[in-house]
Write an enzyme that holds these catalytic residues in place. Sequence first.
Site, short mmCIF file in Angstrom:
data_model
loop_
_atom_site.label_atom_id
_atom_site.label_comp_id
_atom_site.label_asym_id
_atom_site.label_seq_id
_atom_site.Cartn_x
_atom_site.Cartn_y
_atom_site.Cartn_z
N GLN A 137 -5.11 -1.75 9.20
CA GLN A 137 -4.95 -3.09 8.60
C GLN A 137 -5.57 -4.15 9.52
O GLN A 137 -5.27 -4.21 10.71
CB GLN A 137 -3.46 -3.37 8.35
CG GLN A 137 -3.17 -4.64 7.59
CD GLN A 137 -3.66 -4.62 6.16
OE1 GLN A 137 -3.75 -3.57 5.52
NE2 GLN A 137 -4.01 -5.78 5.63
N LYS A 155 0.84 -1.20 0.00
CA LYS A 155 0.00 0.00 0.00
C LYS A 155 0.88 1.26 0.00
O LYS A 155 0.60 2.22 -0.70
CB LYS A 155 -0.96 -0.02 1.21
CG LYS A 155 -2.09 -1.02 0.99
CD LYS A 155 -2.90 -1.34 2.24
CE LYS A 155 -3.88 -2.48 1.92
NZ LYS A 155 -4.61 -2.99 3.08
N ASP A 171 -11.65 2.20 3.29
CA ASP A 171 -12.00 0.79 3.14
C ASP A 171 -13.51 0.61 2.93
O ASP A 171 -13.97 -0.46 2.54
CB ASP A 171 -11.66 0.02 4.43
CG ASP A 171 -10.27 -0.60 4.43
OD1 ASP A 171 -9.84 -1.07 3.37
OD2 ASP A 171 -9.64 -0.63 5.51
N1 GUN Z 1 -6.83 -7.05 5.61
C1 GUN Z 1 -7.00 -7.79 4.49
N2 GUN Z 1 -7.65 -7.07 3.55
C2 GUN Z 1 -7.88 -5.85 4.08
C3 GUN Z 1 -8.50 -4.67 3.59
O1 GUN Z 1 -8.99 -4.58 2.45
N3 GUN Z 1 -8.52 -3.62 4.45
C4 GUN Z 1 -8.01 -3.67 5.69
N4 GUN Z 1 -8.10 -2.60 6.46
N5 GUN Z 1 -7.43 -4.76 6.18
C5 GUN Z 1 -7.37 -5.84 5.38
#
Ligand code: GUN
Length: 285
Positions: A97, A53, A120
């Site tokens: 996350q 990211k 998200d």
């Molecule tokens: N963990 C796995 N996929 C995601 C996601 O799309 N967003 C977040 N915040 N955590 C994750």
Amino acid sequence: MAQIIDGKAVSAAVKEEVAQETAKLKEEKGLKVGLAVVIVGNNPASRVYVNNKKKACEAVGFQSFEYAMDEDTTQEQLLDLVNVLNRDARVNGILVQLPLPSHIDEKAVINAISPEKDVDAFHPVNVGRIMIGDYAFLPCTPAGVMRLIASTGVDITGKQCVVIGRSNIVGKPMAMLLLQQNGTVTICHSKTKDLKEVCLGADILVVAIGRAKFVTGDMIKEGAVVIDVGMDRDENGKLCGDVDFESAEKKAGYITPVPGGVGPMTIAMLMKNTLTAAKQQAGLE
Ligand code: GUN
């Protein structure tokens, strides 16, 4: 034989669009776009995702702010950080996350993120807005799937769409988005009866059940669009999806590979959501 949907190429196009718009915002309005990524503990998969990211932020011209917290961080400490980020004008999007360590209540943390910065789209306000079709952000994976379907040129209107999986993050919002595009949508899950028959009726089949090679060619209608959200390991430990690619590609009209299908789209859509957040916070959208 199916045409392969190239998730790497489609995601590169999305990131390029975001990069161009980001550069334009900076040049014309003096606006910078920033994403805060919060990681708690030492989950190795989470570390890889967070690094990816950050790299994507650099590639599109965003500022990224990483907050790496110890495994024993308390819920209160994490909520305090979220509140600081909610008020930080440099931060347009906040991503915590998941999964979080088990002593922290994920729901409480998601609920604390300002809906305007919830890139998200996990906050109940954003989930509700998806339900009524009045949304700013879409959860990244379903949004990426919609973009992949669009890349095939297949019109969703009036099509039989089958989603296998009913998670809050993928299955449920996926079904809503297909419905909004005038699909006739069926949601299936582990307790669905006659799953093979239901799948055989699908013009568009989205599979997010989390079981390696669960959908086989004999469950697929000739010419269908097949989107595989799975990320599993086969009996030899090799990366594979929820669809048995080898048999499925003989029946499908279009199919996503794993890896290189849905996976690369998720981060690209996160970048797009962060740009949208920045524009909205600046009163530009
Ligand atoms: N963990 C796995 N996929 C995601 C996601 O799309 N967003 C977040 N915040 N955590 C994750």
